[in-house]
Design a protein around this motif. Structure first.
Motif, mmCIF file in Angstrom:
data_model
loop_
_atom_site.group_PDB
_atom_site.id
_atom_site.type_symbol
_atom_site.label_atom_id
_atom_site.label_comp_id
_atom_site.label_asym_id
_atom_site.label_seq_id
_atom_site.Cartn_x
_atom_site.Cartn_y
_atom_site.Cartn_z
ATOM 1 N N UNK A 1 2.145 15.472 3.139
ATOM 2 C CA UNK A 1 2.633 14.099 3.179
ATOM 3 C C UNK A 1 1.791 13.108 2.651
ATOM 4 N N UNK A 2 0.499 13.363 2.636
ATOM 5 C CA UNK A 2 -0.354 12.314 2.144
ATOM 6 C C UNK A 2 -0.514 12.472 0.342
ATOM 7 N N UNK A 3 -0.094 13.742 -0.251
ATOM 8 C CA UNK A 3 -0.201 13.786 -1.549
ATOM 9 C C UNK A 3 1.115 13.700 -2.277
ATOM 10 N N UNK A 4 2.368 13.851 -1.584
ATOM 11 C CA UNK A 4 3.570 13.667 -2.204
ATOM 12 C C UNK A 4 4.071 12.353 -2.578
ATOM 13 N N UNK A 5 4.927 11.923 -3.416
ATOM 14 C CA UNK A 5 5.390 10.526 -3.575
ATOM 15 C C UNK A 5 6.459 10.338 -2.173
ATOM 16 N N UNK A 6 6.138 9.010 -1.936
ATOM 17 C CA UNK A 6 6.978 8.836 -0.506
ATOM 18 C C UNK A 6 8.399 8.874 -0.628
ATOM 19 N N UNK A 7 9.258 8.590 -1.786
ATOM 20 C CA UNK A 7 10.288 9.052 -1.755
ATOM 21 C C UNK A 7 10.874 10.363 -1.771
ATOM 22 N N UNK A 8 9.960 11.301 -1.860
ATOM 23 C CA UNK A 8 10.193 12.802 -1.754
ATOM 24 C C UNK A 8 10.098 13.283 -0.458
ATOM 25 N N UNK A 9 9.602 12.380 0.699
ATOM 26 C CA UNK A 9 9.077 12.979 1.900
ATOM 27 C C UNK A 9 10.293 13.294 2.681
ATOM 28 N N UNK A 10 11.555 12.669 2.835
ATOM 29 C CA UNK A 10 12.439 12.998 3.808
ATOM 30 C C UNK A 10 12.886 14.325 3.271
ATOM 31 N N UNK A 11 13.092 14.384 1.640
ATOM 32 C CA UNK A 11 13.748 15.681 1.441
ATOM 33 C C UNK A 11 12.897 16.726 1.647
ATOM 34 N N UNK A 12 11.732 16.575 1.506
ATOM 35 C CA UNK A 12 10.613 17.568 1.588
ATOM 36 C C UNK A 12 10.320 18.232 2.897
ATOM 37 N N UNK A 13 10.288 17.430 4.101
ATOM 38 C CA UNK A 13 10.254 17.795 5.483
ATOM 39 C C UNK A 13 11.498 18.683 5.942
ATOM 40 N N UNK A 14 12.528 18.180 5.343
ATOM 41 C CA UNK A 14 13.722 19.241 5.225
ATOM 42 C C UNK A 14 13.669 20.489 4.929
ATOM 43 N N UNK A 15 12.781 20.499 3.668
ATOM 44 C CA UNK A 15 12.752 21.929 2.960
ATOM 45 C C UNK A 15 11.749 22.515 3.671
ATOM 46 N N UNK A 16 10.613 21.739 4.418
ATOM 47 C CA UNK A 16 9.494 22.450 4.946
ATOM 48 C C UNK A 16 9.887 23.260 6.238
ATOM 49 N N UNK A 17 10.578 22.399 6.858
ATOM 50 C CA UNK A 17 10.943 22.889 8.209
ATOM 51 C C UNK A 17 12.188 24.054 8.020
ATOM 52 N N UNK A 18 12.832 23.991 7.071
ATOM 53 C CA UNK A 18 13.847 24.851 6.389
ATOM 54 C C UNK A 18 13.141 26.217 6.227
ATOM 55 N N UNK A 19 12.038 26.051 5.538
ATOM 56 C CA UNK A 19 11.223 27.163 5.140
ATOM 57 C C UNK A 19 10.520 27.894 6.089
ATOM 58 N N UNK A 20 10.356 27.147 7.301
ATOM 59 C CA UNK A 20 9.839 27.937 8.399
ATOM 60 C C UNK A 20 10.800 28.467 8.977
ATOM 61 N N UNK A 21 12.162 28.380 9.039
ATOM 62 C CA UNK A 21 13.208 28.922 9.415
ATOM 63 C C UNK A 21 13.343 30.302 8.604
ATOM 64 N N UNK B 1 0.951 -1.147 -0.166
ATOM 65 C CA UNK B 1 0.006 0.119 -0.051
ATOM 66 C C UNK B 1 0.777 1.240 -0.020
ATOM 67 N N UNK B 2 2.079 1.204 0.667
ATOM 68 C CA UNK B 2 3.013 2.200 0.749
ATOM 69 C C UNK B 2 3.866 2.443 -0.578
ATOM 70 N N UNK B 3 3.728 1.458 -1.560
ATOM 71 C CA UNK B 3 4.396 1.635 -2.547
ATOM 72 C C UNK B 3 4.147 2.535 -3.749
ATOM 73 N N UNK B 4 5.158 3.408 -4.139
ATOM 74 C CA UNK B 4 4.747 4.611 -5.125
ATOM 75 C C UNK B 4 4.997 4.213 -6.597
ATOM 76 N N UNK B 5 6.085 3.487 -7.028
ATOM 77 C CA UNK B 5 6.078 3.123 -8.457
ATOM 78 C C UNK B 5 5.497 1.758 -8.609
ATOM 79 N N UNK B 6 4.667 1.922 -9.533
ATOM 80 C CA UNK B 6 3.988 0.570 -10.069
ATOM 81 C C UNK B 6 4.843 -0.461 -10.981
ATOM 82 N N UNK B 7 5.219 -1.614 -10.336
ATOM 83 C CA UNK B 7 6.010 -2.440 -11.068
ATOM 84 C C UNK B 7 5.234 -3.284 -12.181
ATOM 85 N N UNK B 8 5.931 -3.934 -13.118
ATOM 86 C CA UNK B 8 5.336 -4.828 -14.093
ATOM 87 C C UNK B 8 5.557 -6.041 -13.552
#
Length: 601
Positions: A535-555, A97-104
């Motif tokens: 966090x619900x709408x972005x690809x899972x593989x982006x979340x780590x980087x995104x959270x860093x950017x999100x908290x950085x933008x708050x700064x 259910x957490x998988x973002x890329x659909x495999x063949x």
């Protein structure tokens, strides 16, 4: 990824046999058309009463890893030979259910067609995920075969009751063969060709070997931590670090008097604090994946302890500045780690409204603590001795019990980060983070000066009002999930941003603290809502980087907006509190844009 649930798993042995026999009639060993582009490999491993399912996804042509996901859960079905699918599929499907890329095609570390009832794990799973599957087993379950040659690529067929059920393949010179079998919707030749494609320098093909390797790494680094205990640690640590962060605002007037500095000069403190937070988050967004969550938070806590010691023994304003920078840097690192760790908990342990409410609890306790110390005529620096003791307790907790697993990912490269930032959905949401956090911090930081200089409240009463603000603010965050269901996520952001503007207008007109409490409630749900929505709408593989950017933008927002409010407040704090009118109008506009913007896939 979605799946089709075709039956329950906690069944009697007789019921399991009936299901296997029924499904076996629907298996199709047919030729696969074309060449797969994306393939996934699955492995499950067990430790006591829990199991972890790991799914790695590769680009077929380049053999490069493009996605990694996993799930950990309690095992509910006992081990019975021949019925492993009923035990392992529930946990695999959580990871699926957490998988973002659909495999063949999906490879499983286990049997496929080579099963007494032709229903091994790979075959059984195919009916749930509706994908062609292949089983790769390290040992034989049933059947007879002639030993293949000793060169890589040599193979023979596996037979059971005169039926071909699998292939015995030598994947490396002079090593034991592996047993491969089609799962469903491909044939023996496909299984052989696709498996050989992933045979590099190891006995086990790379597609399933990598998932086994990931599991081993997770086990070493504490992935099997008790999720309830991990969640409780996250909540407790959030409160303690929030207390430290929110101690500065009610102490601003005391710091100004102690070191004989103006409001404008003291405005450098929230600027320096958020600079430290911003640097920590931007750097952490790139390197937390390499360092690992547990190691990263240990480093941040040690920096926090150094900052607290420096603040507690400060004899001049420059020492306060350095201490504030270190505390901001540590807070950024801890919040980044806590949020990333929280996002990896199972859904039943996640509630972003409650998670952010614990930040509010810290905001409630901090000014009450300051008020207590001031009433006892104690030096404000003694407050930081109290925080120091709690920080040491947390460090001992992390070192001894490891409540945060030291999970690592492949580092996101700079070019990939630029692609993420340039996505319209991403930069609009980051803009909301920036505008909201900068304004919220400014409203709270300079509230003491507004009450003391404009409303003529005492310092002690101003601290009490700020505590009341945090109580209302935290209560609102506890209602976030309810509000999201009532108004939708983006609707909550728009309506509550409008309420902030109205509440601040009433505060400045009537100069009564009750409207400051309205401001607190209006602010409460915005941050956890945009955090949850993205966090619900972005690809899972982006979340780590995104959270860093999100908290950085708050700064960044705090540096610009909160500092601007302080500089303007040096002349007139009423005018200073008009700045949120502009920022929240922009938030409403950005949220309206997000409504029509499609989330990246």
């Amino acid at each position: 990824m979605k799946y089709r649930k075709i039956h329950d798993f906690e069944l009697t042995r007789e019921e399991m046999i009936l299901i296997q026999e029924k499904l076996s009639q629907e298996v199709e060993i047919i030729s696969y058309k074309g060449v797969p582009k994306i393939v996934s490999g699955v492995d499950l491993s067990f430790q006591r009463d829990k199991a972890i399912a790991v799914i790695v996804t590769f680009d077929y042509e380049s053999l490069s890893l493009i996605d990694l996901t996993w799930a950990i859960d309690f095992v509910k079905v006992s081990y019975m030979p021949g019925f492993l699918a009923f035990r392992e599929l529930p946990i695999f499907l959580k990871a699926w259910e957490k998988l973002q890329c659909e495999p063949d095609i999906v490879f499983f570390d286990g049997q496929g067609y080579a099963h007494p009832r032709r229903m091994g794990l790979a075959t059984h799973a195919s009916f749930f995920i509706e994908k062609p599957t292949i089983g790769i087993a390290k040992s034989k379950l049933i059947g007879d075969f002639v030993e293949p040659g000793y060169k890589k690529g040599d193979y023979s067929f596996l037979y059971h009751k005169n039926e071909k059920i699998g292939i015995v393949l030598r994947t490396k010179d002079k090593v034991k063969p592996v047993f491969i079998s089609p799962g469903n919707w491909l044939d023996f030749n496909d299984s052989l060709e696709f498996t050989l494609h992933f045979c590099t320098k190891y006995r086990v093909p790379e597609i399933t070997r990598h998932s086994t390797f990931v599991y081993s790494k997770f086990k070493r680094e504490g992935a099997f931590v008790n999720q309830k205990n991990s969640r409780n640690f996250i909540y407790f640590t959030m409160v303690i670090f929030s207390m430290v962060m929110n101690t500065l605002a009610p102490l601003m007037t005391s710091i100004q008097e102690r070191f004989s500095i103006s409001v404008a000069v003291s405005s450098i403190l929230p600027f320096i604090s958020t600079l430290g937070t911003m640097i920590s988050n931007f750097v952490g967004g790139f390197f937390i994946a390499q360092i690992g969550y547990n190691f990263f938070i240990i480093g941040a806590i040690i920096i926090q302890i150094v900052g607290l010691i420096l603040f507690a023994f400060a004899v001049n304003f420059p020492m306060i500045v350095i201490a504030v920078f270190l505390l901001g840097f540590a807070t950024g690192g801890v919040f980044l780690t806590l949020t990333s760790s929280y996002s990896h908990l199972d859904g039943k342990y996640q509630n972003f409204g409650i998670y952010n409410a614990f930040f509010g609890f810290g905001g409630i306790f901090a000014p009450l603590l300051v008020s207590l110390f001031l009433r006892l005529n104690l030096d404000f620096r003694f407050i930081y001795f109290f925080h120091l003791v709690l920080a040491i307790v947390i460090l001992i907790w992390v070192l001894s019990l490891k409540p945060i697993p030291n999970i690592r990912y492949e580092t996101i490269k700079f070019k990939e980060a630029l692609n993420i930032i340039s996505n319209k959905f991403v930069y609009l949401s980051l803009l909301i983070f920036l505008l909201y956090s900068g304004t919220e911090i400014g409203i709270i930081t300079w509230s003491g000066n507004l009450f003391y200089n404009v409303f003529n409240y005492s310092k002690e009463f101003s601290s009490i009002v700020l505590s009341l603000f945090w109580i209302v603010f935290t209560f609102g965050r506890l209602l976030t999930e309810f509000l999201n269901k009532k108004f939708t996520e983006l609707g909550t952001i728009i309506y509550f941003s409008s309420s902030v503007i109205i509440s601040i207008a009433l505060l400045l007109i009537f100069k009564h603290y009750i409207f400051f409490l309205f401001v607190g409630f209006s602010l409460s749900a915005i941050f956890p809502t945009i955090q949850k929505y993205t966090n619900q709408h972005l690809p899972k593989k982006w979340l780590g980087m995104y959270n860093g950017l999100a908290f950085g933008s708050t700064g960044v927002g705090a540096m610009i907006i909160s500092t601007s409010m302080g500089v303007v407040g040096e002349r007139n704090f009423v005018i200073s509190y008009l700045i949120p009118f502009i920022t929240f109008a922009l938030i409403i506009l950005a949220a309206q844009k997000l409504r029509i913007e499609k989330a990246p896939e």
